[in-house]
Write a protein that holds these residues in place. Structure first.
Motif, PDB file in Angstrom:
ATOM      1  N   GLU A  76       0.676  -1.021   0.101  1.00 20.40           N
ATOM      2  CA  GLU A  76       0.111   0.098  -0.706  1.00 20.40           C
ATOM      3  C   GLU A  76       0.941   1.462  -0.004  1.00 20.40           C
ATOM      4  OE1 GLU A  76      -2.843  -0.789   3.140  1.00 20.40           O
ATOM      5  OE2 GLU A  76      -3.538  -1.960   2.417  1.00 20.40           O
ATOM      6  N   GLY A  77       2.027   0.965  -0.774  1.00 25.84           N
ATOM      7  CA  GLY A  77       2.467   2.249  -0.498  1.00 25.84           C
ATOM      8  C   GLY A  77       3.619   2.470   0.266  1.00 25.84           C
ATOM      9  N   LYS A  78       4.175   1.952   1.154  1.00 27.80           N
ATOM     10  CA  LYS A  78       4.903   1.602   1.819  1.00 27.80           C
ATOM     11  C   LYS A  78       6.091   0.616   2.320  1.00 27.80           C
ATOM     12  CE  LYS A  78       1.310   5.064   4.817  1.00 27.80           C
ATOM     13  NZ  LYS A  78       0.543   5.040   3.541  1.00 27.80           N
ATOM     14  N   VAL A  79       7.250   0.804   3.058  1.00 28.06           N
ATOM     15  CA  VAL A  79       7.824  -0.149   3.125  1.00 28.06           C
ATOM     16  C   VAL A  79       7.374  -1.106   4.479  1.00 28.06           C
ATOM     17  CG1 VAL A  79      10.215  -0.837   4.500  1.00 28.06           C
ATOM     18  CG2 VAL A  79       9.773   1.362   2.968  1.00 28.06           C
ATOM     19  N   ASN A  80       6.619  -1.896   3.613  1.00 24.63           N
ATOM     20  CA  ASN A  80       6.523  -3.317   4.825  1.00 24.63           C
ATOM     21  C   ASN A  80       7.371  -4.052   6.268  1.00 24.63           C
ATOM     22  OD1 ASN A  80       7.329  -5.360   3.648  1.00 24.63           O
ATOM     23  ND2 ASN A  80       5.729  -5.462   1.953  1.00 24.63           N
ATOM     24  N   GLY A  81       9.035  -3.666   6.165  1.00 24.66           N
ATOM     25  CA  GLY A  81      10.041  -4.599   6.298  1.00 24.66           C
ATOM     26  C   GLY A  81      10.315  -5.848   6.423  1.00 24.66           C
ATOM     27  N   PHE A  82      10.045  -5.820   4.938  1.00 26.64           N
ATOM     28  CA  PHE A  82       9.766  -7.607   4.671  1.00 26.64           C
ATOM     29  C   PHE A  82      10.452  -7.625   3.561  1.00 26.64           C
ATOM     30  CE2 PHE A  82       6.996  -8.335   7.539  1.00 26.64           C
ATOM     31  CZ  PHE A  82       6.981 -10.323   8.630  1.00 26.64           C
ATOM     32  N   LYS A  83      11.258  -8.247   3.148  1.00 22.11           N
ATOM     33  CA  LYS A  83      12.106  -8.055   1.276  1.00 22.11           C
ATOM     34  C   LYS A  83      11.044  -9.395   0.613  1.00 22.11           C
ATOM     35  CE  LYS A  83      15.937  -6.511   2.972  1.00 22.11           C
ATOM     36  NZ  LYS A  83      17.640  -6.966   3.400  1.00 22.11           N
ATOM     37  N   SER A  84      11.039 -10.050   1.577  1.00 24.99           N
ATOM     38  CA  SER A  84       9.355 -10.822   0.848  1.00 24.99           C
ATOM     39  C   SER A  84       8.371 -11.249   1.940  1.00 24.99           C
ATOM     40  CB  SER A  84      10.098 -12.479   0.643  1.00 24.99           C
ATOM     41  OG  SER A  84       9.218 -13.110   0.100  1.00 24.99           O
ATOM     42  N   PHE A  85       7.823 -10.018   1.524  1.00 21.52           N
ATOM     43  CA  PHE A  85       6.336 -10.303   2.381  1.00 21.52           C
ATOM     44  C   PHE A  85       5.293 -11.528   1.847  1.00 21.52           C
ATOM     45  CE2 PHE A  85       1.817  -8.706   3.508  1.00 21.52           C
ATOM     46  CZ  PHE A  85       2.583  -8.714   5.138  1.00 21.52           C
ATOM     47  N   ARG A  86       5.009 -11.744   0.703  1.00 20.67           N
ATOM     48  CA  ARG A  86       4.857 -12.892  -0.324  1.00 20.67           C
ATOM     49  C   ARG A  86       5.273 -13.781   0.418  1.00 20.67           C
ATOM     50  NH1 ARG A  86       4.829 -17.566  -2.508  1.00 20.67           N
ATOM     51  NH2 ARG A  86       7.735 -17.220  -1.844  1.00 20.67           N
ATOM     52  N   SER A  87       6.466 -14.351   1.018  1.00 23.35           N
ATOM     53  CA  SER A  87       6.581 -15.540   2.240  1.00 23.35           C
ATOM     54  C   SER A  87       5.988 -15.624   3.288  1.00 23.35           C
ATOM     55  CB  SER A  87       7.894 -16.067   1.985  1.00 23.35           C
ATOM     56  OG  SER A  87       8.604 -17.157   1.998  1.00 23.35           O
ATOM     57  N   HIS A  88       6.535 -14.246   3.591  1.00 19.41           N
ATOM     58  CA  HIS A  88       5.209 -14.187   5.083  1.00 19.41           C
ATOM     59  C   HIS A  88       4.299 -14.604   4.891  1.00 19.41           C
ATOM     60  CE1 HIS A  88       4.320 -12.703   9.097  1.00 19.41           C
ATOM     61  NE2 HIS A  88       3.754 -11.402   8.622  1.00 19.41           N
ATOM     62  N   ILE A  89       3.098 -14.206   4.188  1.00 22.79           N
ATOM     63  CA  ILE A  89       2.153 -14.249   4.505  1.00 22.79           C
ATOM     64  C   ILE A  89       1.778 -15.288   4.075  1.00 22.79           C
ATOM     65  CG2 ILE A  89      -0.401 -14.191   2.417  1.00 22.79           C
ATOM     66  CD1 ILE A  89       0.883 -11.294   1.459  1.00 22.79           C
ATOM     67  N   TRP A  90       2.287 -16.500   3.665  1.00 31.67           N
ATOM     68  CA  TRP A  90       1.843 -17.658   4.297  1.00 31.67           C
ATOM     69  C   TRP A  90       2.460 -18.418   4.977  1.00 31.67           C
ATOM     70  CZ3 TRP A  90      -0.660 -20.632   0.363  1.00 31.67           C
ATOM     71  CH2 TRP A  90      -1.028 -20.441  -1.055  1.00 31.67           C
ATOM     72  N   GLU A  91       3.073 -17.696   6.545  1.00 31.77           N
ATOM     73  CA  GLU A  91       2.811 -17.670   7.584  1.00 31.77           C
ATOM     74  C   GLU A  91       1.590 -17.813   8.352  1.00 31.77           C
ATOM     75  OE1 GLU A  91       6.836 -18.105   9.084  1.00 31.77           O
ATOM     76  OE2 GLU A  91       7.362 -16.182   8.280  1.00 31.77           O
ATOM     77  N   ASP A  92       1.040 -16.816   7.370  1.00 30.71           N
ATOM     78  CA  ASP A  92      -0.569 -16.479   8.666  1.00 30.71           C
ATOM     79  C   ASP A  92      -1.770 -16.647   6.922  1.00 30.71           C
ATOM     80  OD1 ASP A  92      -2.858 -16.187  10.430  1.00 30.71           O
ATOM     81  OD2 ASP A  92      -2.097 -13.715  10.422  1.00 30.71           O
ATOM     82  N   THR A  93      -1.834 -17.285   6.217  1.00 30.18           N
ATOM     83  CA  THR A  93      -3.257 -17.960   5.728  1.00 30.18           C
ATOM     84  C   THR A  93      -3.652 -19.290   6.249  1.00 30.18           C
ATOM     85  OG1 THR A  93      -2.068 -17.198   3.652  1.00 30.18           O
ATOM     86  CG2 THR A  93      -3.679 -19.219   3.944  1.00 30.18           C
ATOM     87  N   ASP A  94      -2.932 -20.310   6.081  1.00 36.28           N
ATOM     88  CA  ASP A  94      -3.808 -21.376   6.656  1.00 36.28           C
ATOM     89  C   ASP A  94      -2.546 -22.541   7.164  1.00 36.28           C
ATOM     90  OD1 ASP A  94      -5.591 -23.852   7.269  1.00 36.28           O
ATOM     91  OD2 ASP A  94      -6.491 -23.796   4.795  1.00 36.28           O
ATOM     92  N   PRO A  95      -2.821 -22.544   8.544  1.00 35.72           N
ATOM     93  CA  PRO A  95      -2.096 -23.945   8.981  1.00 35.72           C
ATOM     94  C   PRO A  95      -2.129 -25.030   8.642  1.00 35.72           C
ATOM     95  CG  PRO A  95      -2.643 -23.138  10.828  1.00 35.72           C
ATOM     96  CD  PRO A  95      -3.288 -22.590   9.710  1.00 35.72           C
ATOM     97  N   ASP A  96      -3.337 -25.161   8.021  1.00 32.45           N
ATOM     98  CA  ASP A  96      -3.676 -26.622   8.183  1.00 32.45           C
ATOM     99  C   ASP A  96      -3.387 -27.537   6.564  1.00 32.45           C
ATOM    100  OD1 ASP A  96      -5.447 -27.502   9.810  1.00 32.45           O
ATOM    101  OD2 ASP A  96      -7.139 -26.633   9.110  1.00 32.45           O
ATOM    102  N   ARG A  97      -2.568 -26.562   5.701  1.00 31.39           N
ATOM    103  CA  ARG A  97      -2.499 -26.095   4.045  1.00 31.39           C
ATOM    104  C   ARG A  97      -1.138 -26.046   3.605  1.00 31.39           C
ATOM    105  NH1 ARG A  97      -6.775 -26.907   1.832  1.00 31.39           N
ATOM    106  NH2 ARG A  97      -8.640 -25.956   3.778  1.00 31.39           N
ATOM    107  N   THR A  98      -0.690 -25.382   4.787  1.00 28.96           N
ATOM    108  CA  THR A  98       0.641 -25.054   4.408  1.00 28.96           C
ATOM    109  C   THR A  98       2.627 -25.257   5.433  1.00 28.96           C
ATOM    110  OG1 THR A  98       0.347 -22.568   6.410  1.00 28.96           O
ATOM    111  CG2 THR A  98      -0.234 -22.347   3.963  1.00 28.96           C
ATOM    112  N   GLY A  99       3.121 -24.444   4.763  1.00 26.28           N
ATOM    113  CA  GLY A  99       4.548 -24.745   5.775  1.00 26.28           C
ATOM    114  C   GLY A  99       5.702 -25.538   5.228  1.00 26.28           C
TER     115      GLY A  99
END
Length: 456
Positions: free
Chosen positions: A217-240
């Protein structure tokens, strides 16, 4: 997520052997191993940078139909063109209109890179005609969820309802991210196990080298790969990172059990997706789904279900490497080069396994957690920086590609496709770092500059 068609295997599942047959059916002798590369990109309107809807004039449907002139055939769902099929594989739509090529199974990386170039050239030609541009990043750098359209695909409607009930970032995964993936073969159950383990343990290397999503959203998010971080809080039953893959008894049977425990999303019947989100495939096998009382699954239903788990490496009738952010043309060629070099040569596979076989579950999990934020600065379980470790991994991959000796007409092997990754290690600068430098300096915080400077 490649769409469902009706030409699959509609045989009823009569035994556990039928479930396992999907994995066993993927076994191929090395001479028949192929490379399938998938890559997604964001589509935007050149005039105002808006993400186009499916129906609007010059929107996603018109983009799909424009590509028909290159020989692509429309795939229809409920009267809508939602994909294209052709000699170069399948073109499909992610939930908010991210445009994906799931490439054909090819023999070498020269063919893979030529395929990607053809596809991007076709997209650019039709895009220029429609006033559309394309971005190769891991995440929309400026768009809010509520600014994004939703494509008319039945499975996505089910997932959009279910995602917020199991994690906080699943909708971001669906609507705001893009990836590059590569699909690879195995010769036997033992070969699958070794490749799965190496792929999982080294997936953070790919995440670091391809890190390309530092803005939200136009701001630095503090991650190099926020996409990868997103997977850590998507659905623990089917990720990881699937710790059971490293257990002594791992094989087709154990992965089958894992998938039977992954909650269902849908069942596809008569051209429609029936919402069974959260239901058990084990109950389906017994004819106990409330939405389909007495009905039991077909092989198609099982292969559909296999596509609804999203671990860092996924098994179907091939192995999918899933850890990389989206990127531009050279990186689309670089990801399959990395994994083909590591996994398709026996000496390289052994060397890669030697690097990681002593890591503990906790060490693998820690590295996977640290890399999205730190990328090349993360520390491996051996105490080295990811930059140093990735350099050794690339040397193994390069040796594997040299051993494969797949040459183009100029006599070059496939090793040159690793050059963009070698540059990341040599400079210590990931795509995310380059983007942050431009954003903070040249662009003075104006994220709109991404459209004029980083489009395909």
């Amino acid at each position: 997520m490649t769409q469902r068609t009706d030409n699959g295997d509609s045989r009823p599942i009569e035994s556990r052997a039928d479930l396992l047959s999907v994995f066993e059916g993927g076994e191929k002798p090395p001479a028949d191993w192929r490379i399938g590369t998938e890559h997604e990109k964001f589509v935007y309107r050149v005039e105002d940078h808006r993400a186009p809807s499916y129906d609007e004039k010059g929107g996603i449907r018109d983009l799909l139909m424009g590509l028909v002139e290159f020989g692509w055939k429309p795939v229809i769902e409920n009267g809508n063109v939602i994909a294209l099929s052709g000699a170069d594989g399948t073109i499909s739509l992610e939930p908010a209109g991210q445009f994906e090529l799931s490439g054909a199974p090819l023999e070498n990386l020269h063919q893979t890179c030529a395929e990607a170039a053809r596809h991007l050239g076709q997209c650019k030609m039709i895009g220029d005609r429609l006033g559309l541009g394309f971005l190769g990043l891991g995440m929309w750098p400026d768009k809010r969820r509520d600014e994004l359209p939703v494509m008319p695909k039945g499975r996505y409607a089910v997932m959009l309802r279910y995602m917020p009930t199991v994690g906080n970032l699943g909708l971001d995964m669906m609507l705001r991210t893009c990836t590059i993936q590569v699909n690879l073969d195995y010769s036997s159950e033992a070969d699958m196990v070794k490749k799965f383990r190496v792929g999982l343990a080294l997936q953070p290397v790919a995440t670091a080298l391809f890190a390309n999503s530092p803005l939200t959203e136009g701001k630095v998010n503090g991650f190099k790969s926020f996409r990868s971080h997103i997977w850590e809080d998507t659905d623990p039953d089917r990720t990881g990172m699937l710790p059971f893959v490293f257990e002594d008894e791992f094989g087709y049977e154990r992965y089958c059990d894992y998938m039977l425990d992954v909650p269902m999303y849908f069942v596809y019947r008569d051209g429609k997706y029936i919402d069974v989100a959260g239901r058990s495939f084990r109950d389906f096998l017994q004819g106990r789904l409330p939405e389909l009382p007495g009905e039991k699954p077909h092989i198609n239903d099982w292969t559909d279900h296999l596509s609804t788990a999203f671990p860092e490496v996924r098994l179907k009738s091939f192995l999918e490497m899933r850890g990389a952010d989206g990127g531009r043309w050279g990186r689309i060629c670089g990801l399959p080069a990395l994994w083909v070099g590591l996994l398709y040569d026996g000496a390289a596979l052994d060397a890669a396994w030697d690097l990681v076989k002593h890591w503990s579950i906790e060490e693998r999990e820690r590295l996977r957690h640290d890399v999205p934020k730190l990328a090349l600065d993360a520390l491996t379980p051996d105490g080295r920086t990811m930059r140093d470790f990735a350099g050794e991994v690339l040397e193994i991959a390069a040796a594997g590609l040299t051993n494969r000796a797949r040459l183009n007409s100029a006599g070059d092997n496939e090793g040159g496709f690793l050059d963009p990754l070698r540059d990341v290690v040599a400079t210590g600068i990931t795509p995310a770092d380059r983007l942050l430098d431009k954003f903070n300096n040249d662009w003075n915080g104006d994220v709109r500059r991404v459209y004029s400077e980083l489009s395909f």
